[in-house]
Design a protein around this motif. Structure first.
Motif, PDB file in Angstrom:
ATOM      1  N   LYS A 157       3.676  -2.897  -6.012  1.00 54.77           N
ATOM      2  CA  LYS A 157       4.240  -1.543  -5.966  1.00 54.77           C
ATOM      3  C   LYS A 157       3.965  -0.784  -7.257  1.00 54.77           C
ATOM      4  O   LYS A 157       3.816   0.444  -7.248  1.00 54.77           O
ATOM      5  CB  LYS A 157       5.742  -1.596  -5.704  1.00 54.77           C
ATOM      6  CG  LYS A 157       6.105  -1.863  -4.256  1.00 54.77           C
ATOM      7  CD  LYS A 157       7.623  -1.817  -4.066  1.00 54.77           C
ATOM      8  CE  LYS A 157       8.001  -1.992  -2.606  1.00 54.77           C
ATOM      9  NZ  LYS A 157       9.476  -1.978  -2.437  1.00 54.77           N
ATOM     10  N   TYR A 202       0.709   0.680  -6.779  1.00 50.89           N
ATOM     11  CA  TYR A 202       0.832   1.772  -5.807  1.00 50.89           C
ATOM     12  C   TYR A 202       1.416   3.016  -6.471  1.00 50.89           C
ATOM     13  O   TYR A 202       0.896   4.125  -6.300  1.00 50.89           O
ATOM     14  CB  TYR A 202       1.716   1.317  -4.642  1.00 50.89           C
ATOM     15  CG  TYR A 202       2.014   2.408  -3.637  1.00 50.89           C
ATOM     16  CD1 TYR A 202       1.109   2.702  -2.615  1.00 50.89           C
ATOM     17  CD2 TYR A 202       3.192   3.155  -3.719  1.00 50.89           C
ATOM     18  CE1 TYR A 202       1.379   3.713  -1.696  1.00 50.89           C
ATOM     19  CE2 TYR A 202       3.461   4.164  -2.803  1.00 50.89           C
ATOM     20  CZ  TYR A 202       2.551   4.431  -1.798  1.00 50.89           C
ATOM     21  OH  TYR A 202       2.808   5.438  -0.897  1.00 50.89           O
ATOM     22  N   ASN A 213      -6.797   3.711  -2.689  1.00 52.29           N
ATOM     23  CA  ASN A 213      -6.996   2.743  -1.613  1.00 52.29           C
ATOM     24  C   ASN A 213      -8.007   1.674  -2.005  1.00 52.29           C
ATOM     25  O   ASN A 213      -7.882   0.503  -1.622  1.00 52.29           O
ATOM     26  CB  ASN A 213      -7.459   3.458  -0.346  1.00 52.29           C
ATOM     27  CG  ASN A 213      -6.330   4.199   0.336  1.00 52.29           C
ATOM     28  OD1 ASN A 213      -5.155   3.902   0.114  1.00 52.29           O
ATOM     29  ND2 ASN A 213      -6.668   5.172   1.162  1.00 52.29           N
ATOM     30  N   LEU A 218      -6.177  -0.840  -4.398  1.00 51.50           N
ATOM     31  CA  LEU A 218      -5.227  -1.662  -3.648  1.00 51.50           C
ATOM     32  C   LEU A 218      -5.965  -2.605  -2.698  1.00 51.50           C
ATOM     33  O   LEU A 218      -5.591  -3.760  -2.535  1.00 51.50           O
ATOM     34  CB  LEU A 218      -4.259  -0.772  -2.874  1.00 51.50           C
ATOM     35  CG  LEU A 218      -3.226  -0.030  -3.733  1.00 51.50           C
ATOM     36  CD1 LEU A 218      -2.591   1.110  -2.931  1.00 51.50           C
ATOM     37  CD2 LEU A 218      -2.147  -0.987  -4.228  1.00 51.50           C
ATOM     38  N   LEU A 274       0.035  -1.514   1.792  1.00 49.26           N
ATOM     39  CA  LEU A 274       0.115  -0.471   0.769  1.00 49.26           C
ATOM     40  C   LEU A 274      -1.175   0.341   0.757  1.00 49.26           C
ATOM     41  O   LEU A 274      -2.274  -0.208   0.658  1.00 49.26           O
ATOM     42  CB  LEU A 274       0.347  -1.084  -0.612  1.00 49.26           C
ATOM     43  CG  LEU A 274       1.690  -1.778  -0.849  1.00 49.26           C
ATOM     44  CD1 LEU A 274       1.746  -2.353  -2.254  1.00 49.26           C
ATOM     45  CD2 LEU A 274       2.840  -0.811  -0.624  1.00 49.26           C
TER      46      LEU A 274
END
Length: 453
Positions: free
Chosen positions: A200, A203, A225, A228, A254
Motif C-alpha cells: 500500500k 500504491y 501500474n 505495482l 492494487l
C-alpha cells in the motif's frame, strides 16, 4: 569407470552397482569432520541410462560444492543460503521439487508428502535425504534486491537468451525501477517480511503523483501500474521458485484505472511531404540517421528494427527489393524482435528504396544503439522545428504510415502484416506476394527530391 575424477571427465563420480548408476564422491579431508557423510558421499541415481545419470550427478555435484563451500567459509559469505541451495539441488536430483515445511501443512500436499516418505524409507538413507526432501531445511530470508537478482539470473534467465545486451539492459531497467522505488519507500527488507502495508505504501506513493489532492498530476496511471505489476510478478515468481506458490500476494488487486491511454499522434502526410522531405531540411543530420529516417517514412517500421538490419536483410537484388525484419540469431550477438508477428517482409518503395540503395550494408553506427538513434533523431527534429507539435516524436512516423495505408484503402490484413501486428485469424498462405504488396504500397509512396537522400 570412475578412476579419473577431473572436471573434464564426463563420468566423474559415477559407478555402477547391480546395473544402476550411483554417485560416489570423497568428502574433502579439510572438512571431513564437519560432514557426517565422510569419508564418502554415496547416492543411488536409480537409472541405468548414462545420460540421465550424468544429469543427476551434475545436480548432486553442485549441491555438494555449495554445501562444502559453506562449511569452509563458516559464515564469511552466507552458509545458510548455501545449505539451502544445496538442499534444493539434492531434492531435484531425486526427481522431486523442493518445498519448505509450510507447504506440507496444506491438505493438498498429503499425497506428495506420502510419496516422499516412502522414497526416504526405501532409500535406506534417512539421515541424508529426509531433511531436504521433507522441507526440514530452513529457507533463508532473501532481501528484495537479492530476490531481483535471483529472478533475473535464474527464474527468467531463459527469457533473456535471445535479447541483445541493449535489450537486456532496457528490460532490467524498467523492472529495476520498481525494485528501487519499493526499497526507497520500505527499505531493502526480506521478501518474507513484505505485507499489505508495504504494498500500500507503493500504491499511495503513485496515487499522490497520479491524483494529487492539490496541484496537477506528475505521472500517468500506466507508470504506477507498471511498478505495482513488476513487484507483483517478482513476488509471485520468487515464492513459486522457492516452492511456496500458495502464498498470498500483497500486490494483488492494487492498480489504477486507465481511462485514456496515451497514444503518439501521427504526423500529417502534408507535413512529411512539404516540410520533412523538403530539400535541405535534413542536410545536417548525419548520413546514417538520415537514411534510417527516410526508410521509416515508407515502411512504418520501428526505428530499432531498421538500425539493427543486417546486410543480408536488405535485399535489393531481389525482383521486388525489400527488407526482411527478423530476429538476429547469432549466439554471440543475438537480438529479438518485439513479437513473432513482427517478423515480416516489407517492400521498398519511394524514398525508402533510394535510402536503402545508399546504405546497402545497413547502419553500423547505430547497430545495437537504438536508444542513441532515437535520442539523435528526436533532438534533431525538435531543434530544427521539423515536428508539428511537442507531442510528436520519431515514433509518430509509424502511426502516420498506418493512417496513410488506411486512407488509401489498403486491405486491413495487409496493413497488419506490414506493421508487424497480429492477424486475428488462422494463418493461411503467405499474406500475398511481395509484388502485390509493392503495388499496394506504391499507392501511398510520396514524391521526393533525390537530393534529400
Amino acid at each position: 569407470m570412475g578412476r579419473n575424477r577431473t572436471r573434464t571427465d564426463p563420468d566423474r563420480y559415477l559407478t555402477i552397482r547391480q546395473g544402476n548408476y550411483h554417485y560416489k564422491r570423497r568428502v574433502p579431508v579439510t572438512i571431513a569432520h564437519l560432514d557426517e557423510r565422510a569419508p564418502h558421499v554415496r547416492a543411488s541415481l536409480k537409472t541405468d541410462d548414462r545420460t540421465l545419470a550424468r544429469g543427476k550427478r551434475d545436480l548432486l555435484e553442485a549441491a555438494d560444492d555449495a554445501l562444502w563451500a559453506s562449511l569452509i567459509t563458516k559464515g564469511v559469505t552466507d552458509p545458510a543460503r548455501r545449505r539451502y541451495e544445496a538442499a534444493v539441488k539434492r531434492v531435484e536430483a531425486l526427481d522431486f521439487t523442493f518445498h519448505g515445511a509450510t507447504y506440507f501443512e496444506e491438505p493438498e500436499a498429503f499425497n506428495d508428502l506420502m510419496d516422499r516418505i516412502r522414497h526416504v524409507l526405501a532409500s535406506g538413507q534417512e539421515d541424508r535425504i529426509a531433511d531436504p526432501l521433507l522441507g526440514a531445511v530452513e529457507v533463508p530470508d532473501t532481501k528484495v534486491s537479492d530476490a531481483f537478482d535471483i529472478y533475473c539470473n535464474e527464474i527468467v534467465a531463459d527469457e533473456l537468451i535471445g535479447k541483445s545486451q541493449v535489450q537486456k539492459d532496457q528490460w532490467k531497467k524498467v523492472k529495476r525501477r520498481a525494485i528501487n522505488n519499493f526499497i526507497k519507500l520500505n527499505g531493502d527488507i526480506a521478501m518474507e517480511e513484505i505485507g499489505i502495508d508495504h504494498a500500500k505504501k507503493v500504491y499511495r506513493h503513485w496515487l499522490g503523483r497520479i491524483a494529487p489532492k492539490e496541484g496537477s498530476s506528475t505521472a500517468g496511471a500506466s507508470s504506477g501500474n507498471r511498478d505495482l505489476g513488476n513487484m507483483r510478478v517478482l513476488y509471485e515468481a520468487y515464492f513459486k521458485y522457492q516452492g511456496d506458490a500458495r502464498r498470498d500476494n500483497p500486490f494483488e488487486g492494487l492498480g489504477f484505472s486507465l481511462k485514456k491511454k496515451r497514444s503518439r499522434p501521427p504526423i500529417p502526410t502534408e507535413w512529411i511531404r512539404d516540410t520533412m522531405m523538403k530539400p535541405g531540411n535534413l542536410a545536417t543530420l548525419n548520413d546514417e540517421a538520415r537514411g534510417i529516417l527516410l526508410i521509416l517514412i515508407e515502411t512504418g517500421a520501428r526505428p530499432s528494427e531498421i538500425c539493427n538490419l543486417e546486410p543480408h536483410a536488405i535485399r535489393l537484388s531481389n525482383k521486388v527489393p525489400h527488407l526482411s525484419i527478423e530476429p538476429r540469431e547469432d549466439p554471440a550477438n543475438p537480438r529479438e524482435i518485439k513479437t513473432e508477428s513482427s517478423r515480416r517482409l516489407v517492400p521498398l518503395v519511394g524514398v525508402a528504396l533510394a535510402a536503402a540503395e545508399r546504405h546497402k550494408t545497413g547502419f553500423p553506427r547505430y547497430r545495437n544503439r537504438e536508444n542513441e538513434l532515437s535520442a539523435t533523431l528526436n533532438h534533431f527534429l525538435r531543434a530544427n522545428s521539423l515536428l508539428p507539435t511537442k507531442a510528436h516524436t520519431v515514433y509518430s512516423f509509424r502511426h502516420s504510415f498506418e493512417d496513410r495505408m488506411k486512407e488509401a484503402g489498403l486491405d486491413d490484413e495487409l496493413r497488419r502484416l506490414l506493421m508487424g501486428h497480429t492477424v486475428d485469424r488462422p494463418k493461411y498462405g503467405s499474406g500475398g506476394s511481395l509484388d502485390w504488396r509493392r503495388r499496394e504500397l506504391m499507392k501511398i509512396a510520396l514524391p521526393f527530391d533525390q537530393s534529400i537522400v
